[in-house]
Design a protein around this motif. Sequence first.
Motif, PDB file in Angstrom:
ATOM      1  N   GLU A  28       2.102   0.933   8.298  1.00 12.69           N
ATOM      2  CA  GLU A  28       2.657   0.249   9.317  1.00 12.69           C
ATOM      3  C   GLU A  28       4.237   0.344   9.539  1.00 12.69           C
ATOM      4  O   GLU A  28       4.859   0.478  10.723  1.00 12.69           O
ATOM      5  N   THR A  29       4.822   0.789   8.509  1.00 17.20           N
ATOM      6  CA  THR A  29       6.397   1.519   8.610  1.00 17.20           C
ATOM      7  C   THR A  29       6.355   2.502   9.362  1.00 17.20           C
ATOM      8  O   THR A  29       7.355   2.681  10.314  1.00 17.20           O
ATOM      9  N   ILE A  30       5.503   3.574   9.265  1.00 12.04           N
ATOM     10  CA  ILE A  30       5.481   4.676  10.253  1.00 12.04           C
ATOM     11  C   ILE A  30       5.436   4.518  11.660  1.00 12.04           C
ATOM     12  O   ILE A  30       6.319   4.895  12.487  1.00 12.04           O
ATOM     13  N   LEU A  31       4.475   3.318  11.993  1.00  9.50           N
ATOM     14  CA  LEU A  31       4.156   2.861  13.390  1.00  9.50           C
ATOM     15  C   LEU A  31       5.551   2.286  13.809  1.00  9.50           C
ATOM     16  O   LEU A  31       5.896   2.677  15.107  1.00  9.50           O
ATOM     17  N   ARG A  39      10.620  11.019   9.670  1.00  7.44           N
ATOM     18  CA  ARG A  39      10.581  11.664   8.546  1.00  7.44           C
ATOM     19  C   ARG A  39      10.708  11.081   7.112  1.00  7.44           C
ATOM     20  O   ARG A  39      10.913   9.826   7.324  1.00  7.44           O
ATOM     21  N   SER A  40      10.194  11.689   5.994  1.00  5.76           N
ATOM     22  CA  SER A  40      10.162  10.790   4.877  1.00  5.76           C
ATOM     23  C   SER A  40      11.588  10.065   4.450  1.00  5.76           C
ATOM     24  O   SER A  40      11.397   8.938   4.363  1.00  5.76           O
ATOM     25  N   ILE A  41      12.789  10.658   4.812  1.00  8.22           N
ATOM     26  CA  ILE A  41      14.069   9.987   4.491  1.00  8.22           C
ATOM     27  C   ILE A  41      14.259   8.812   5.540  1.00  8.22           C
ATOM     28  O   ILE A  41      14.696   7.699   5.093  1.00  8.22           O
ATOM     29  N   ASP A  42      13.627   8.549   6.599  1.00  5.50           N
ATOM     30  CA  ASP A  42      13.647   7.624   7.400  1.00  5.50           C
ATOM     31  C   ASP A  42      12.829   6.178   6.841  1.00  5.50           C
ATOM     32  O   ASP A  42      13.210   5.116   6.681  1.00  5.50           O
ATOM     33  N   ILE A  43      11.687   6.606   6.361  1.00  5.68           N
ATOM     34  CA  ILE A  43      10.962   5.631   5.591  1.00  5.68           C
ATOM     35  C   ILE A  43      11.437   5.342   4.337  1.00  5.68           C
ATOM     36  O   ILE A  43      11.534   4.027   4.065  1.00  5.68           O
ATOM     37  N   ALA A  44      12.202   5.939   3.354  1.00 13.21           N
ATOM     38  CA  ALA A  44      12.858   5.848   2.240  1.00 13.21           C
ATOM     39  C   ALA A  44      13.855   4.978   2.566  1.00 13.21           C
ATOM     40  O   ALA A  44      13.998   3.762   2.001  1.00 13.21           O
ATOM     41  N   ASN A  45      14.576   4.955   3.678  1.00 18.76           N
ATOM     42  CA  ASN A  45      15.910   4.199   4.080  1.00 18.76           C
ATOM     43  C   ASN A  45      15.231   2.772   4.637  1.00 18.76           C
ATOM     44  O   ASN A  45      15.867   1.887   4.346  1.00 18.76           O
ATOM     45  N   GLU A  46      14.226   2.903   5.524  1.00 16.75           N
ATOM     46  CA  GLU A  46      13.817   1.574   5.728  1.00 16.75           C
ATOM     47  C   GLU A  46      13.371   0.673   4.636  1.00 16.75           C
ATOM     48  O   GLU A  46      13.278  -0.570   4.884  1.00 16.75           O
ATOM     49  N   ALA A  80      -2.599   1.010  10.945  1.00 16.10           N
ATOM     50  CA  ALA A  80      -1.202   0.671  11.130  1.00 16.10           C
ATOM     51  C   ALA A  80      -1.299  -0.418  12.064  1.00 16.10           C
ATOM     52  O   ALA A  80      -0.505  -1.538  11.832  1.00 16.10           O
ATOM     53  N   ASP A  81      -1.940  -0.211  13.276  1.00 10.59           N
ATOM     54  CA  ASP A  81      -1.937  -1.281  14.356  1.00 10.59           C
ATOM     55  C   ASP A  81      -2.560  -2.503  13.661  1.00 10.59           C
ATOM     56  O   ASP A  81      -2.064  -3.542  14.039  1.00 10.59           O
ATOM     57  N   ARG A  82      -3.776  -2.548  12.940  1.00 16.33           N
ATOM     58  CA  ARG A  82      -4.276  -3.777  12.389  1.00 16.33           C
ATOM     59  C   ARG A  82      -3.160  -4.570  11.578  1.00 16.33           C
ATOM     60  O   ARG A  82      -2.917  -5.802  11.620  1.00 16.33           O
ATOM     61  N   MET A  83      -2.476  -3.842  10.551  1.00 14.92           N
ATOM     62  CA  MET A  83      -1.752  -4.493   9.955  1.00 14.92           C
ATOM     63  C   MET A  83      -0.142  -5.090  10.651  1.00 14.92           C
ATOM     64  O   MET A  83       0.197  -6.133  10.325  1.00 14.92           O
ATOM     65  N   TYR A  84       0.057  -4.197  11.757  1.00 15.41           N
ATOM     66  CA  TYR A  84       1.303  -4.535  12.440  1.00 15.41           C
ATOM     67  C   TYR A  84       0.546  -6.014  13.263  1.00 15.41           C
ATOM     68  O   TYR A  84       1.660  -6.813  13.569  1.00 15.41           O
ATOM     69  N   GLU A  85      -0.485  -5.857  13.764  1.00 12.14           N
ATOM     70  CA  GLU A  85      -0.657  -7.235  14.488  1.00 12.14           C
ATOM     71  C   GLU A  85      -0.822  -8.236  13.658  1.00 12.14           C
ATOM     72  O   GLU A  85      -0.495  -9.510  14.063  1.00 12.14           O
ATOM     73  N   MET A  91     -12.892   2.471   5.314  1.00 10.64           N
ATOM     74  CA  MET A  91     -12.346   2.553   3.946  1.00 10.64           C
ATOM     75  C   MET A  91     -11.250   1.573   3.486  1.00 10.64           C
ATOM     76  O   MET A  91     -10.529   1.296   4.227  1.00 10.64           O
ATOM     77  N   LYS A  92     -11.248   1.354   2.290  1.00  9.30           N
ATOM     78  CA  LYS A  92     -10.289   0.284   1.960  1.00  9.30           C
ATOM     79  C   LYS A  92      -9.161   1.053   1.212  1.00  9.30           C
ATOM     80  O   LYS A  92      -9.405   1.966   0.350  1.00  9.30           O
ATOM     81  N   ILE A  93      -8.073   0.830   1.766  1.00 11.24           N
ATOM     82  CA  ILE A  93      -6.805   1.593   1.174  1.00 11.24           C
ATOM     83  C   ILE A  93      -6.048   0.497   0.357  1.00 11.24           C
ATOM     84  O   ILE A  93      -6.002  -0.870   0.619  1.00 11.24           O
ATOM     85  N   GLN A  94      -4.875   0.896  -0.345  1.00 11.71           N
ATOM     86  CA  GLN A  94      -4.150   0.286  -1.222  1.00 11.71           C
ATOM     87  C   GLN A  94      -3.144  -0.910  -0.164  1.00 11.71           C
ATOM     88  O   GLN A  94      -2.805   0.090   0.927  1.00 11.71           O
ATOM     89  N   GLU A  95      -2.657  -1.753  -0.665  1.00  8.14           N
ATOM     90  CA  GLU A  95      -1.672  -2.168   0.013  1.00  8.14           C
ATOM     91  C   GLU A  95      -0.378  -1.432   0.286  1.00  8.14           C
ATOM     92  O   GLU A  95       0.208  -1.487   1.472  1.00  8.14           O
ATOM     93  N   SER A  96      -0.082  -0.834  -0.596  1.00  9.70           N
ATOM     94  CA  SER A  96       1.270   0.397  -0.592  1.00  9.70           C
ATOM     95  C   SER A  96       1.095   1.238   0.681  1.00  9.70           C
ATOM     96  O   SER A  96       1.844   1.410   1.458  1.00  9.70           O
ATOM     97  N   ALA A  97      -0.205   1.662   0.820  1.00 13.27           N
ATOM     98  CA  ALA A  97      -0.454   3.051   2.037  1.00 13.27           C
ATOM     99  C   ALA A  97      -0.492   2.091   3.316  1.00 13.27           C
ATOM    100  O   ALA A  97      -0.062   2.634   4.177  1.00 13.27           O
TER     101      ALA A  97
END
Length: 125
Positions: free
Chosen positions: A12-15, A25-32, A71-76, A1-7
């Motif tokens: 990756e940020t969640i990872l 939590r969402s607030i952690d992601i927003a802050n990061e 996420a693993d693929r993007m982070y690598e 499945m092809k997903i958007q860059e933002s997704a």
Amino acid sequence: MKIQESAENYLETILILSEKNAHVRSIDIANELSFTKPSVSVAMKKLRESGLITVDDDGFISLTAEGLSIADRMYERHKLLSDWLAYLGVPRDIAVEDACRIEHVISQESFEKIRAHVTEMKEHF
């Protein structure tokens, strides 16, 4: 499945956050990411509906197997490309920024060739 860059960036940020903290939590992601909480909430809803994350009753976000794979693929890609560009002499901050853009558009074939080249280089140093 092809997903958007933002997704991909959100996953990756969640990872990354989950490696630092027991819960995300969402607030952690927003802050990061320096995004608004409403923007992150909309994105989390889309990721949940796509089966890429789960959110428990306490609001803790976890990656599904498919979400973790992306996420693993993007982070690598991010780590290898950042290190490679820095090795080539690009200032670290620019290398990280450029890697962030490249990681989403480079084909798997090209990335594998770069990874093989970097691995071969490391064997000689």
